[in-house]
Enzyme design. Sequence first.
Site: not given
Length: 257
Positions: A20, A41, A54, A140-141, A143
């Site tokens: 993040t 995200k 996030d 953003e992924g 995990g």
Amino acid sequence: MKKLPRAIFVGATDTGVGKTLISGLLVDFLRRRGIDAGYQKWAATGCEEELPEDLATVQALTGEPPRPGGADPDLHGITKVVPGPSILTGLDLELAVPYRFSLPASPHLAADQEGREIDPARLLSLFTEARAAHEVLVVEGVGGMLVPLTRQLLLIDLVAELKLPTLLVARSGLGTINHSLLTLEALRRRDIPVAGLVFSDEETSPPEVIVNDNRRTIAELGQTTILGRLPRCPDHPSARTAFTPIGEKISQALLCH
């Protein structure tokens, strides 16, 4: 003239490694260079407030108006924003973080607990919409790369379907070699282009002998480019300063994809 890809995926070797922070700093870096960069995200878990933590952190890092809610000192050394009521419109929030769940767990389980399921077709549609709205979209992924979005779909397989150039974020200290090499292998098995890897310090002064060897070992055995190492920073301005040379290297690496 080469251009940056329309979308960049920021993945990680594990949860809590600093993706993040890197995502927000990358959006900020691009915007400060006159590039209309957006953020998305696909799923956020552990959401106790309307505005996911996030997204609140990325907004704070990119200089957007702070949200109410105070502060909590533990984002890789940086005071992080505690989400308060969102001033985003519902549409903007849905586009930025389409799925938000209260349980801090893998998305498939967090969704199960609420009697819901992530719809990949909806994610693809909202991704296309967000990408069209910006020159560059930073995704953003959630995990690590092999986290299940549903019981039938891994995060990494959706990234592979979209063929997104991926920036990998990893811890700089002990234990990162195994996680990093496994993740790089999984990315390459799916023909996902890897822009490179960024280390994020998980402690203030990790042992340099370990960090330096991690850098060399992962670069050599993982056949990847190490684009930099972000130290723990006391505030957002110092994080932006520390990230600037990393951002330059990321930009150059992405121009090759």
